[in-house]
Motif scaffolding. Structure first.
Motif, short mmCIF file in Angstrom:
data_model
loop_
_atom_site.label_atom_id
_atom_site.label_comp_id
_atom_site.label_asym_id
_atom_site.label_seq_id
_atom_site.Cartn_x
_atom_site.Cartn_y
_atom_site.Cartn_z
N MET A 16 0.82 -1.20 0.00
CA MET A 16 0.00 0.00 0.00
C MET A 16 0.86 1.26 0.00
SD MET A 16 -2.99 -1.07 2.71
CE MET A 16 -3.68 0.58 2.68
N GLY A 17 2.07 1.16 0.52
CA GLY A 17 2.93 2.34 0.63
C GLY A 17 3.84 2.56 -0.57
N VAL A 18 3.84 1.63 -1.51
CA VAL A 18 4.70 1.79 -2.69
C VAL A 18 4.08 2.81 -3.63
CG1 VAL A 18 5.67 0.65 -4.71
CG2 VAL A 18 5.64 -0.54 -2.51
N ARG A 19 4.89 3.76 -4.04
CA ARG A 19 4.44 4.79 -4.98
C ARG A 19 5.48 4.94 -6.10
NH1 ARG A 19 0.65 3.99 -2.34
NH2 ARG A 19 -0.80 5.46 -1.35
N ILE A 20 5.02 5.40 -7.25
CA ILE A 20 5.91 5.65 -8.39
C ILE A 20 5.61 7.04 -8.94
CG2 ILE A 20 6.57 4.96 -10.72
CD1 ILE A 20 5.88 2.10 -9.98
N ALA A 21 6.65 7.83 -9.07
CA ALA A 21 6.51 9.18 -9.66
C ALA A 21 7.21 9.19 -11.01
CB ALA A 21 7.13 10.24 -8.74
N GLN A 22 6.54 9.77 -12.00
CA GLN A 22 7.14 9.87 -13.32
C GLN A 22 8.29 10.89 -13.33
OE1 GLN A 22 6.15 7.73 -15.63
NE2 GLN A 22 4.59 6.94 -14.24
N GLU A 23 9.05 10.87 -14.40
CA GLU A 23 10.19 11.77 -14.51
C GLU A 23 9.78 13.24 -14.38
OE1 GLU A 23 14.06 12.86 -14.69
OE2 GLU A 23 13.36 10.78 -14.72
N TYR A 24 8.59 13.58 -14.85
CA TYR A 24 8.12 14.96 -14.83
C TYR A 24 7.26 15.26 -13.60
CZ TYR A 24 4.07 12.52 -16.80
OH TYR A 24 3.05 11.65 -17.02
N GLN A 25 7.26 14.36 -12.60
CA GLN A 25 6.45 14.55 -11.41
C GLN A 25 7.31 14.58 -10.15
OE1 GLN A 25 3.80 11.16 -11.73
NE2 GLN A 25 2.15 12.44 -12.58
N ARG A 26 6.79 15.30 -9.16
CA ARG A 26 7.39 15.29 -7.82
C ARG A 26 6.26 15.10 -6.81
NH1 ARG A 26 10.77 14.90 -10.89
NH2 ARG A 26 12.79 15.98 -11.06
N ALA A 27 6.53 14.29 -5.77
CA ALA A 27 5.53 13.99 -4.75
C ALA A 27 5.89 14.72 -3.46
CB ALA A 27 5.43 12.49 -4.50
#
Length: 257
Positions: A16-27
């Motif tokens: 549930m805690g795994v996230r993926i951000a694209q190259e053009y995204q910041r979290a």
């Protein structure tokens, strides 16, 4: 048995805690309501039910500023629309310091556009669009810098002028063209008069040359109009021609004798 249950629950929480951000995204990650870190690009983990994330697109955004009806410095009502390009350079500030950075940039840009048009006359708006674009960019960029946003470019797309003003401008342009044509014609006439004066001065000392020129002009008129031309020969010219003929005849008699 209990160990397997604990391991299973742990695996579920990790998944549930795994996230993926694209190259053009910041979290932007908030832990228990407080800013914790900026994650991405790539894979990262957050703590379920404790961390909350907001994803920010850091690519260049295009904002179409809808047509604005405003009044210029010389009290002319015009309609102007523009396009603005901006990007998020500091994702934390864009989320924490302003509620909705897209709407904030739009509203401030529209207000700045109306204000800057009101500081210029209609002629300046039409002639100095590039300068107005640069000024508008500096104003909006200075205000949004604190939000972590960079204004890259601003361009006015169209300036709509009232129909009555368009007709007045057309008449003004026509008057300017007519003025220029008259100036050119007057300059040509002045130059021609100077040349004619110089030619007259040169012919002043030679009446025969003047008469020959007059005969040439009369012959040209006859050729152009295909008419019969009657020429009145001045007595001075006739006497000069007669004297010249007599001199030629005397020379011939002397040679014969």
């Amino acid at each position: 048995m209990y160990l397997l249950v604990i391991i299973f629950i742990a695996l579920i929480l990790i998944a549930m805690g795994v996230r993926i951000a694209q190259e053009y995204q910041r979290a932007i990650v908030f832990r228990l309501g407080r800013y914790h870190s900026t994650r991405g690009p790539g894979i990262y983990l957050i703590i379920p039910f404790i961390d909350r994330q907001v994803t920010v697109d850091i690519r260049t955004n295009t904002v179409d500023l809808e047509q604005q009806e405003t009044i210029t410095k010389d009290s002319v009502t015009i309609k102007v629309n523009a396009v603005l390009w901006f990007k998020v350079t500091n994702p934390e500030d864009a989320i924490i310091k302003v509620a909705n950075y897209n709407r904030a940039v739009y509203q401030f840009s529209v207000t700045a556009l109306r204000n800057i048009i009101g500081q210029h006359s209609l002629d300046e708006v039409l002639r100095e669009r590039e300068e107005i674009n640069r000024t508008l960019q500096k104003i909006v960029d200075a205000a949004t810098e604190n939000w972590g946003i960079k204004i890259e470019m601003v361009e006015m797309k169209d300036v709509e002028i009232p129909e009555s003003m368009q007709r007045a401008m057309a008449r003004e342009a026509e008057a300017i063209r007519e003025k220029r044509a008259r100036i050119v014609k007057a300059e040509a006439e002045l130059e021609a008069s100077i040349k004619l004066t110089q030619g007259a001065k040169q012919m002043e000392g030679s009446p025969i040359a003047l008469e020959l020129r007059r005969m040439q002009m009369l012959s040209e008129i006859g050729i152009d109009n295909n008419t019969t031309t009657v020429i009145l020969m001045p007595s001075d010219f006739t006497n000069a021609a007669k004297s010249f003929t007599e001199m030629v005849n005397k020379d011939k008699k002397k040679k014969e004798e």
